[in-house]
Structure formats: C-alpha cells, structure tokens
Design a protein around this motif. Structure first.
Motif, PDB file in Angstrom:
ATOM      1  N   ALA A 292      -8.392  53.152  22.437  1.00 33.44           N
ATOM      2  CA  ALA A 292      -8.891  52.614  23.706  1.00 33.44           C
ATOM      3  C   ALA A 292      -7.790  52.334  24.712  1.00 33.44           C
ATOM      4  O   ALA A 292      -8.073  52.143  25.913  1.00 33.44           O
ATOM      5  CB  ALA A 292      -9.692  51.340  23.454  1.00 33.44           C
ATOM      6  N   THR A 293      -6.563  52.306  24.291  1.00 34.43           N
ATOM      7  CA  THR A 293      -5.453  51.970  25.196  1.00 34.43           C
ATOM      8  C   THR A 293      -4.676  53.229  25.569  1.00 34.43           C
ATOM      9  O   THR A 293      -4.881  54.314  25.001  1.00 34.43           O
ATOM     10  CB  THR A 293      -4.516  50.964  24.524  1.00 34.43           C
ATOM     11  N   GLU A 294      -3.785  53.062  26.531  1.00 38.67           N
ATOM     12  CA  GLU A 294      -2.957  54.176  26.980  1.00 38.67           C
ATOM     13  C   GLU A 294      -1.920  54.511  25.906  1.00 38.67           C
ATOM     14  O   GLU A 294      -1.038  53.714  25.607  1.00 38.67           O
ATOM     15  CB  GLU A 294      -2.264  53.816  28.292  1.00 38.67           C
ATOM     16  N   GLN A 295      -2.072  55.707  25.341  1.00 36.69           N
ATOM     17  CA  GLN A 295      -1.158  56.170  24.310  1.00 36.69           C
ATOM     18  C   GLN A 295      -0.912  57.664  24.519  1.00 36.69           C
ATOM     19  O   GLN A 295      -1.738  58.369  25.124  1.00 36.69           O
ATOM     20  CB  GLN A 295      -1.743  55.938  22.899  1.00 36.69           C
ATOM     21  N   PRO A 296       0.213  58.167  24.032  1.00 37.32           N
ATOM     22  CA  PRO A 296       0.429  59.616  24.077  1.00 37.32           C
ATOM     23  C   PRO A 296      -0.666  60.362  23.310  1.00 37.32           C
ATOM     24  O   PRO A 296      -1.297  59.824  22.389  1.00 37.32           O
ATOM     25  CB  PRO A 296       1.795  59.788  23.415  1.00 37.32           C
ATOM     26  N   LEU A 297      -0.890  61.611  23.697  1.00 40.50           N
ATOM     27  CA  LEU A 297      -1.960  62.396  23.071  1.00 40.50           C
ATOM     28  C   LEU A 297      -1.712  62.570  21.568  1.00 40.50           C
ATOM     29  O   LEU A 297      -2.664  62.545  20.777  1.00 40.50           O
ATOM     30  CB  LEU A 297      -2.054  63.763  23.756  1.00 40.50           C
ATOM     31  N   THR A 298      -0.475  62.724  21.161  1.00 40.28           N
ATOM     32  CA  THR A 298      -0.170  62.889  19.737  1.00 40.28           C
ATOM     33  C   THR A 298      -0.545  61.640  18.939  1.00 40.28           C
ATOM     34  O   THR A 298      -1.008  61.738  17.789  1.00 40.28           O
ATOM     35  CB  THR A 298       1.319  63.194  19.550  1.00 40.28           C
ATOM     36  N   VAL A 299      -0.371  60.478  19.527  1.00 41.64           N
ATOM     37  CA  VAL A 299      -0.732  59.235  18.857  1.00 41.64           C
ATOM     38  C   VAL A 299      -2.247  59.151  18.698  1.00 41.64           C
ATOM     39  O   VAL A 299      -2.764  58.781  17.628  1.00 41.64           O
ATOM     40  CB  VAL A 299      -0.200  58.024  19.640  1.00 41.64           C
ATOM     41  N   LYS A 300      -2.974  59.517  19.752  1.00 36.74           N
ATOM     42  CA  LYS A 300      -4.436  59.447  19.674  1.00 36.74           C
ATOM     43  C   LYS A 300      -4.995  60.486  18.689  1.00 36.74           C
ATOM     44  O   LYS A 300      -6.009  60.237  18.033  1.00 36.74           O
ATOM     45  CB  LYS A 300      -5.024  59.646  21.061  1.00 36.74           C
ATOM     46  N   LYS A 301      -4.331  61.636  18.600  1.00 40.03           N
ATOM     47  CA  LYS A 301      -4.767  62.631  17.606  1.00 40.03           C
ATOM     48  C   LYS A 301      -4.706  62.053  16.194  1.00 40.03           C
ATOM     49  O   LYS A 301      -5.658  62.162  15.415  1.00 40.03           O
ATOM     50  CB  LYS A 301      -3.877  63.870  17.691  1.00 40.03           C
ATOM     51  N   LYS A 302      -3.579  61.442  15.869  1.00 42.80           N
ATOM     52  CA  LYS A 302      -3.426  60.892  14.519  1.00 42.80           C
ATOM     53  C   LYS A 302      -4.344  59.688  14.309  1.00 42.80           C
ATOM     54  O   LYS A 302      -4.894  59.504  13.205  1.00 42.80           O
ATOM     55  CB  LYS A 302      -1.971  60.484  14.288  1.00 42.80           C
ATOM     56  N   ALA A 303      -4.550  58.884  15.337  1.00 40.22           N
ATOM     57  CA  ALA A 303      -5.455  57.734  15.208  1.00 40.22           C
ATOM     58  C   ALA A 303      -6.892  58.206  15.008  1.00 40.22           C
ATOM     59  O   ALA A 303      -7.647  57.632  14.203  1.00 40.22           O
ATOM     60  CB  ALA A 303      -5.347  56.835  16.436  1.00 40.22           C
ATOM     61  N   LEU A 304      -7.293  59.270  15.733  1.00 42.03           N
ATOM     62  CA  LEU A 304      -8.635  59.813  15.551  1.00 42.03           C
ATOM     63  C   LEU A 304      -8.798  60.429  14.163  1.00 42.03           C
ATOM     64  O   LEU A 304      -9.857  60.315  13.537  1.00 42.03           O
ATOM     65  CB  LEU A 304      -8.918  60.840  16.641  1.00 42.03           C
ATOM     66  N   PHE A 305      -7.740  61.060  13.667  1.00 43.23           N
ATOM     67  CA  PHE A 305      -7.751  61.596  12.311  1.00 43.23           C
ATOM     68  C   PHE A 305      -7.969  60.484  11.281  1.00 43.23           C
ATOM     69  O   PHE A 305      -8.778  60.616  10.344  1.00 43.23           O
ATOM     70  CB  PHE A 305      -6.434  62.335  12.044  1.00 43.23           C
ATOM     71  N   ALA A 306      -7.273  59.372  11.447  1.00 45.62           N
ATOM     72  CA  ALA A 306      -7.442  58.244  10.524  1.00 45.62           C
ATOM     73  C   ALA A 306      -8.831  57.648  10.643  1.00 45.62           C
ATOM     74  O   ALA A 306      -9.448  57.270   9.626  1.00 45.62           O
ATOM     75  CB  ALA A 306      -6.376  57.180  10.799  1.00 45.62           C
ATOM     76  N   LEU A 307      -9.358  57.551  11.881  1.00 44.56           N
ATOM     77  CA  LEU A 307     -10.704  57.006  12.074  1.00 44.56           C
ATOM     78  C   LEU A 307     -11.755  57.886  11.398  1.00 44.56           C
ATOM     79  O   LEU A 307     -12.671  57.376  10.732  1.00 44.56           O
ATOM     80  CB  LEU A 307     -10.997  56.871  13.571  1.00 44.56           C
ATOM     81  N   CYS A 308     -11.652  59.196  11.547  1.00 43.79           N
ATOM     82  CA  CYS A 308     -12.616  60.115  10.900  1.00 43.79           C
ATOM     83  C   CYS A 308     -12.554  59.985   9.380  1.00 43.79           C
ATOM     84  O   CYS A 308     -13.592  59.970   8.704  1.00 43.79           O
ATOM     85  CB  CYS A 308     -12.318  61.547  11.329  1.00 43.79           C
ATOM     86  N   SER A 309     -11.346  59.894   8.815  1.00 43.53           N
ATOM     87  CA  SER A 309     -11.209  59.752   7.359  1.00 43.53           C
ATOM     88  C   SER A 309     -11.802  58.437   6.867  1.00 43.53           C
ATOM     89  O   SER A 309     -12.340  58.374   5.757  1.00 43.53           O
ATOM     90  CB  SER A 309      -9.731  59.829   6.961  1.00 43.53           C
ATOM     91  N   LEU A 310     -11.728  57.396   7.699  1.00 43.48           N
ATOM     92  CA  LEU A 310     -12.253  56.088   7.308  1.00 43.48           C
ATOM     93  C   LEU A 310     -13.778  56.036   7.379  1.00 43.48           C
ATOM     94  O   LEU A 310     -14.423  55.395   6.541  1.00 43.48           O
ATOM     95  CB  LEU A 310     -11.649  55.012   8.201  1.00 43.48           C
ATOM     96  N   LEU A 311     -14.394  56.739   8.340  1.00 44.12           N
ATOM     97  CA  LEU A 311     -15.839  56.642   8.548  1.00 44.12           C
ATOM     98  C   LEU A 311     -16.641  57.589   7.662  1.00 44.12           C
ATOM     99  O   LEU A 311     -17.784  57.267   7.297  1.00 44.12           O
ATOM    100  CB  LEU A 311     -16.176  56.928  10.019  1.00 44.12           C
ATOM    101  N   ARG A 312     -16.086  58.730   7.310  1.00 38.27           N
ATOM    102  CA  ARG A 312     -16.867  59.726   6.556  1.00 38.27           C
ATOM    103  C   ARG A 312     -17.222  59.186   5.174  1.00 38.27           C
ATOM    104  O   ARG A 312     -16.384  58.657   4.453  1.00 38.27           O
ATOM    105  CB  ARG A 312     -16.082  61.031   6.439  1.00 38.27           C
ATOM    106  N   HIS A 313     -18.513  59.359   4.834  1.00 41.99           N
ATOM    107  CA  HIS A 313     -19.054  58.966   3.518  1.00 41.99           C
ATOM    108  C   HIS A 313     -18.848  57.473   3.231  1.00 41.99           C
ATOM    109  O   HIS A 313     -18.724  57.068   2.078  1.00 41.99           O
ATOM    110  CB  HIS A 313     -18.423  59.798   2.402  1.00 41.99           C
ATOM    111  N   PHE A 314     -18.822  56.666   4.294  1.00 40.94           N
ATOM    112  CA  PHE A 314     -18.646  55.219   4.140  1.00 40.94           C
ATOM    113  C   PHE A 314     -19.585  54.528   5.132  1.00 40.94           C
ATOM    114  O   PHE A 314     -19.170  54.131   6.227  1.00 40.94           O
ATOM    115  CB  PHE A 314     -17.192  54.840   4.399  1.00 40.94           C
ATOM    116  N   PRO A 315     -20.871  54.365   4.774  1.00 37.93           N
ATOM    117  CA  PRO A 315     -21.851  53.839   5.733  1.00 37.93           C
ATOM    118  C   PRO A 315     -21.534  52.429   6.216  1.00 37.93           C
ATOM    119  O   PRO A 315     -21.853  52.087   7.369  1.00 37.93           O
ATOM    120  CB  PRO A 315     -23.167  53.888   4.956  1.00 37.93           C
TER     121      PRO A 315
END
Length: 475
Positions: A292-315
């Motif tokens: 949600a904050t101003e970050q470089p695109l590479t940082v947001k890529k890795k953060a989105l990767f971690a978010l997807c890994s955390l949410l999948r198959h975890f209701p």
C-alpha cells in the motif's frame, strides 16, 4: 547202418515164415534165432540211434539264437527313432539302446521314448554351472531328501548373508562415519554444518547490528535457498528465525524488504504450519503495508509473491485479508501506472482464490460428508461479493487490452470465474463486447494457422474457445 539192420530183419522174418511149414523141430529153432536178434536190437549202442536228444537240444538252441540275432539285425528290421514324447512301437521295429519302453495297459501296445535324463543333459550342456545329479531313490528316503533340501537352503541363506556382509564391508570402506569426517575436517580447519546450523548462522548474520547491508542481503539470499524445503522452513520456527525475517519487512532499506519478502514467500509455499505461524506473527499486515505504500516495483513484486503464498489454500488467512481491506489495496496496485506485470499476478491470485472455494464446495457435495473445519472456513470467505462491490468486474474487463497472450489467458479465466457475480455488468458493458469480438477475430486467424500446421488442439484454439464461451454467455 540202421536201415541195413532193419532190412536184414525183414529178410529173417520171411525165412521164418517159410520154415514154419517144415517140421516142428525146425520151427522151434527158427523162433529161438528170432528172439536173439530182437534182444540184440534193443541193446545196441546209442550212436546208432535214429536221434540224439542232447545233440538235438543243442542244435535247437543254436537255431533260436541265430533266429534272434537275425531278428535284431538292423539291416533286416526297421529301426525306430524315438523322441522325448511317448510313441507307439509297431511290431518288427527295433529301438536304440537306452530307450525307455513301456506297455500301455489301456491300448495293449508298446510305447517308447528317450529318457528324460537325456533331455536334461542336453539342457545342462549349455550351462556352465549345470551338473548331472544321479539319485538312487532306492538308497535315499524322503526324509533324507528333505534334509538335503534344508541344508541346500541353509547354504543359500549363508551365501546371501556372506554377500550382505561383503557389501556392508565395501560400503564401510567407501563411506566413513560423520564423526570421523568431522574430526578430519577439524584438523583441516573445515567445519561441517547441518542445514539447521547453517540457517541459525544466517539468521544471526542478518540480525546482527554489526553486519553490513551486503552481508544481510547475502544472508537472506542464502536463507531463501534452504527454506524451500518444507522441513527446513519448519525448523526456522524452532529458533525464532521466521519472526526475525518478518521484522525485516519494517526495514527502511528497500533491498532488505525485497529479500525478506522473498524468503517469506519461499517459506509459506505449501507449508500450512509456517502459514499459521506467519499469520500469528503479523506477516499479513506487514505485507499489505508494503503493497500500500510507495515502494520500488521489485519490492512490490516480492511482497505480492509472499502474499499469494500466504493466502493460497489457507481460508483463515483469506478471511483476514478481506477484513484488512486487501481487495482495496490490490485495486490501487493494479490501477497504478507501470504495474501491468503486477496486474496479471493479482488477477491470477483472484482466480485461484475463487476456484479454491468452488472446488471445496463441489467436493463436499460429491462426498456428502459432514463439512470439515476447512470447508466451514471457506464458506466464511465472501470473496465474490467483495469483488463486485470493489469494482473488480470492470477492472478485470479492462485488462483484456493487455498485449501478451499469456496475460489475456489469465484475464479470460478470471472473467469466467466472475461470470456468475458480474454477468449483469458484463452484459451492459459495450467495451467488453468490442474487446471480445476483436479477440475472437484475432484468435480465429491464429487458430487457422495452427490448423494448417497440423495442430488441431493448439494454444490459440483454446483461447478462441474461451472467447466464444464468454460471448455465448453474454447474449
């Protein structure tokens, strides 16, 4: 000589008949002479007999032997050539020596074949280890044979045991115990570390205030390699390493945030135990803050990767994501300029979350079992209504303008998953219809080229099928 005597005897008899007419005295003399002649004939030597019993018997034996030899002469009789199967022996046929002959009591004929021993010897000729074993069944009892067989098995078992011991000795010779290797390496100033020891060292290096930025990044980079393994990721919990990495998301250094999120994404992937610890440790909130904050695109890529890994198959994590306003954060992320790569990943995440819940519901209906705790958690995830309320129907439709075919494929899949929720909006969206019609024409041409190349079920044909299905649903 015998014929002469018999002839002479007949002459004397005639004379006696002539003298019988003579005087009574002469008659008496003739009868006396005839009696003497008869007595002499009855006592003559055996060599003058008509037949000799001993010589006759000897000649008969010689005649039979000669006849038998003539019958067995292969030049006179037909020689029968037996095989390993029983065959009828015709009268007058001769068989080679060593053949096996029997009398068939049912047919009354003689049958002949080669001995099975000959067949066995022929087989053993081709084997280097084959040896003939002659057993006299009249000498050995069944108990003797059983004992010999038991000894044979014991010998085979002993042979296997000896081979195992030899193999173990060879392994021991080639491989040395870890303790011995450690001692040798200590003498060489080389230390052997387990994965656990390496991760502890890397966490300490990252968490040390005396470590430089390069050393911290290198420690996180190496740590990501180890936590890909499920056991190592769970070991990270045992000494508090996961929490140290989560705190790294608060760093003011973008590289530290990037690589910390990189390690977390690898540790969360398909590892429920780590996912639970991460939720309890506040990882979800920190990742959303980074996005949600101003970050470089590479940082947001890795953060989105971690978010997807955390949410999948975890209701449960999905519920918390919706409560914390995760859909609004992702919407802002997609609408920002230069974030097309992130938009495709976000759409893919939404498609995965929507289909997860759908598959869980379908599985429960097929099995007709009592809803599990996980299914009950899925039913508390109200993702599709949230997507409609947050304007994701329009956002997803606009993403069809992306030029990459792979991105379009992900968007088409998500449109199909949201069709039940966004059907009315899609039907009232002329821009969506124009985009689908344009894609239909483009993929028809590309599918025709695939067909010319012999690809009846090509990639573009599948995309064309998705477009046609959506158009049919929106009529």
């Amino acid at each position: 000589m015998c014929q002469f005597l018999l002839g002479h005897g007949n002459t004397m008899t005639s004379q006696a008949l002539l003298l019988s007419r003579m005087a009574p005295l002469g008659m008496l003399l003739v009868l006396l002479m005839a009696s003497c002649f008869t007595f002499c004939l009855s006592h003559q030597n055996l060599e003058f007999a008509l037949t000799n019993p001993e010589k006759s018997s000897s000649k008969e034996t010689e005649r039979k032997q000669t006849t038998a030899e003539e019958e067995l002469d292969p030049a006179v009789l037909e020689v029968f050539h037996p095989t390993h199967e029983w065959q009828a022996l015709q009268p007058g046929q001769a068989v080679p020596a060593g053949s096996h002959v029997r009398l068939n009591l049912q047919t009354g004929t003689r049958e002949v074949k080669l001995h099975d021993e000959d067949k066995l010897q022929n087989k053993l000729k081709g084997s280097k280890k084959g040896r003939r074993l002659d057993i006299n069944t009249n000498t050995y009892t069944s108990q003797d044979l059983k004992g010999a067989l038991a000894k044979l098995k014991e010998g085979a078992a002993t042979g296997h045991a000896e081979k195992d011991k030899a193999r173990q000795a060879e392994v021991k010779r080639l491989f040395r115990p870890i303790e011995e290797l450690k001692k040798d390496f200590e003498e060489l100033n080389v230390v052997i570390e387990t994965d656990m020891q390496i991760m502890v060292r890397l966490i300490n290096k990252f968490n040390s205030s005396s470590s430089s930025l390069e050393e911290k990044i290198a420690a996180l980079f190496d740590l990501e390699y180890y936590v890909h393994q499920m056991d190592n990721a769970q070991d990270l919990l045992s000494f508090g390493g996961l929490q140290v990495v989560i705190h790294g998301l608060n760093s003011t250094e973008p590289l530290v945030k990037e690589y910390a999120a990189f390690v977390l994404g690898a540790a969360f992937s398909s590892n429920p135990k780590v996912q639970v610890e991460a939720i309890e440790g506040g990882a979800l909130q920190k990742l959303l803050v980074v996005l949600a904050t101003e970050q470089p695109l590479t940082v947001k890529k890795k953060a989105l990767f971690a978010l997807c890994s955390l949410l999948r198959h975890f209701p449960y994590a999905q519920q918390q994501f919706l409560k914390l306003g995760g859909l609004q954060i992702l919407r802002s992320l997609v609408r920002a300029e230069g974030t097309e790569v992130l938009a495709v990943r976000v759409v893919t995440l939404l498609y995965d979350l929507a289909t997860e819940k759908m598959f869980a519901e379908e599985e429960a209906e097929l099995t007709q079992e009592t809803p599990s705790e996980k299914l009950q958690q899925y039913r508390q995830v109200h993702l599709l209504p949230g997507l409609r309320e947050q304007g994701w129907c329009e956002i997803t439709a606009r993403l069809l303008a992306l030029p990459e075919h792979d991105a379009r494929e992900k968007v088409l899949q998500t449109l199909g998953a949201l069709l039940a929720t966004c059907r009315d909006h899609y039907r009232q969206d002329p821009q969506l219809r124009r985009a689908l019609a344009s894609l239909q024409a483009e993929y028809q041409a590309l599918a025709a080229l695939e067909l010319q190349d012999g690809e009846a079920e090509g990639y573009f044909r599948e995309l064309l099928g998705s477009v046609n299905s959506l158009l049919a649903e929106l009529r």
